[in-house]
Write a protein that holds these residues in place. Structure first.
Motif, PDB file in Angstrom:
ATOM      1  N   ASN A  30      26.212  40.637  36.618  1.00  0.00           N
ATOM      2  CA  ASN A  30      27.517  40.872  37.245  1.00  0.00           C
ATOM      3  C   ASN A  30      27.241  41.061  38.659  1.00  0.00           C
ATOM      4  O   ASN A  30      28.047  41.383  39.400  1.00  0.00           O
ATOM      5  N   ASP A  63      38.563  49.520  35.132  1.00  0.00           N
ATOM      6  CA  ASP A  63      38.863  47.865  34.698  1.00  0.00           C
ATOM      7  C   ASP A  63      37.318  47.296  34.476  1.00  0.00           C
ATOM      8  O   ASP A  63      37.257  46.602  33.597  1.00  0.00           O
ATOM      9  N   PHE A  64      36.487  47.752  35.239  1.00  0.00           N
ATOM     10  CA  PHE A  64      35.253  47.253  35.360  1.00  0.00           C
ATOM     11  C   PHE A  64      34.546  47.634  33.865  1.00  0.00           C
ATOM     12  O   PHE A  64      33.930  47.174  33.219  1.00  0.00           O
ATOM     13  N   LYS A  66      36.016  48.478  31.106  1.00  0.00           N
ATOM     14  CA  LYS A  66      36.915  47.471  30.093  1.00  0.00           C
ATOM     15  C   LYS A  66      36.292  46.331  30.072  1.00  0.00           C
ATOM     16  O   LYS A  66      35.915  45.504  28.945  1.00  0.00           O
ATOM     17  N   TYR A  67      36.008  45.576  31.242  1.00  0.00           N
ATOM     18  CA  TYR A  67      35.266  44.312  31.282  1.00  0.00           C
ATOM     19  C   TYR A  67      34.165  44.331  30.629  1.00  0.00           C
ATOM     20  O   TYR A  67      33.760  43.303  29.847  1.00  0.00           O
ATOM     21  N   GLU A  68      33.298  45.355  31.040  1.00  0.00           N
ATOM     22  CA  GLU A  68      32.089  45.281  30.305  1.00  0.00           C
ATOM     23  C   GLU A  68      32.073  45.301  28.764  1.00  0.00           C
ATOM     24  O   GLU A  68      31.313  44.669  27.961  1.00  0.00           O
ATOM     25  N   LEU A  71      33.074  41.857  27.609  1.00  0.00           N
ATOM     26  CA  LEU A  71      31.972  41.091  27.605  1.00  0.00           C
ATOM     27  C   LEU A  71      30.929  41.350  26.513  1.00  0.00           C
ATOM     28  O   LEU A  71      30.580  40.240  26.201  1.00  0.00           O
ATOM     29  N   MET A  84      41.375  38.967  30.744  1.00  0.00           N
ATOM     30  CA  MET A  84      41.853  40.488  31.055  1.00  0.00           C
ATOM     31  C   MET A  84      42.595  40.473  32.243  1.00  0.00           C
ATOM     32  O   MET A  84      42.346  39.480  33.196  1.00  0.00           O
ATOM     33  N   LEU A  86      42.838  42.765  35.594  1.00  0.00           N
ATOM     34  CA  LEU A  86      41.943  43.719  36.761  1.00  0.00           C
ATOM     35  C   LEU A  86      42.658  44.053  37.948  1.00  0.00           C
ATOM     36  O   LEU A  86      43.544  42.913  38.477  1.00  0.00           O
ATOM     37  N   TRP A 101      42.391  37.340  34.864  1.00  0.00           N
ATOM     38  CA  TRP A 101      41.009  36.505  34.765  1.00  0.00           C
ATOM     39  C   TRP A 101      40.732  35.981  33.432  1.00  0.00           C
ATOM     40  O   TRP A 101      41.133  36.563  32.500  1.00  0.00           O
ATOM     41  N   PHE A 103      36.964  34.754  31.736  1.00  0.00           N
ATOM     42  CA  PHE A 103      35.766  34.823  31.892  1.00  0.00           C
ATOM     43  C   PHE A 103      35.129  33.876  31.043  1.00  0.00           C
ATOM     44  O   PHE A 103      35.380  33.752  29.788  1.00  0.00           O
ATOM     45  N   ALA A 117      33.999  33.062  36.340  1.00  0.00           N
ATOM     46  CA  ALA A 117      35.297  33.721  36.393  1.00  0.00           C
ATOM     47  C   ALA A 117      36.510  33.122  37.048  1.00  0.00           C
ATOM     48  O   ALA A 117      36.057  32.913  38.208  1.00  0.00           O
TER      49      ALA A 117
END
Length: 172
Positions: A30, A63-64, A66-68, A71, A84, A86, A101, A103, A117
């Motif tokens: 990332n 948010d990060f 949740k992103y992880e 992913l 998602m 952000l 976004w 991804f 992204a």
């Protein structure tokens, strides 16, 4: 050059010069490898070190996280992409803007090579404030109308009861 390569080149050039879309290329850790002009300009406070910095520096920690999770889920299912929303840190570094976004993980054999992204702003603060004000005004109008209607309905009923009692007289 085949037609697919030409399409990819044209798409990448369009994303790089877009005034509407954000475009970011991340490695498997990332770290930002490349970002288009729009994303770089809006993050001017970090633009000197944007490339080589971590994506988590520019979005909210929740948010990060949740992103992880998304992913990991996407990688385990080998999905082509995932969406998602952000909260991107705004220009002042204090406030935020909601962004949406998509991804696209790119694989090299069975490992993730990089992540493309693409995002855009979904609500500006001024639009949000206007919507809230409009809703607040509509709510006030509704409450005023309801209060007026109920008070007059109640008064009419009480007046009817008083009228009937007067007709009946005191002795009954």
């Amino acid at each position: 050059m085949n037609s697919e390569s030409l399409l990819n080149l044209h798409t990448e050039e369009s994303l790089d010069s877009s005034t509407y879309l954000y475009s970011v290329l991340l490695n498997q850790d990332n770290i930002i490898l490349n970002a288009n002009r729009k994303f770089s300009q809006e993050l001017f406070f970090g633009s000197n070190k944007l490339e080589g910095s971590h994506l988590s520096d520019y979005i909210f920690p929740q948010d990060f996280s949740k992103y992880e999770l998304l992913l990991k889920k996407s990688l385990s299912k080998r999905e082509r992409s995932f969406f998602m929303d952000l909260r991107k840190v705004s220009m002042d570094g204090v406030d935020f803007e909601w962004t949406r976004w998509e991804f696209f993980p790119r694989y090299d054999k069975n490992k993730i090579k990089e992540i493309v992204a693409i995002g855009h702003t979904i609500e500006s603060t001024s639009i949000g404030k206007r919507k809230k004000e409009e809703l607040f005004l509509k709510q006030n109008e509704f409450i005023e109308k309801m209060t007026f209607d109920h008070s007059h309905d109640m008064r009419a009923r009480v007046a009817n009861i008083i009228g009937i009692l007067e007709i009946m007289g005191e002795d009954k």
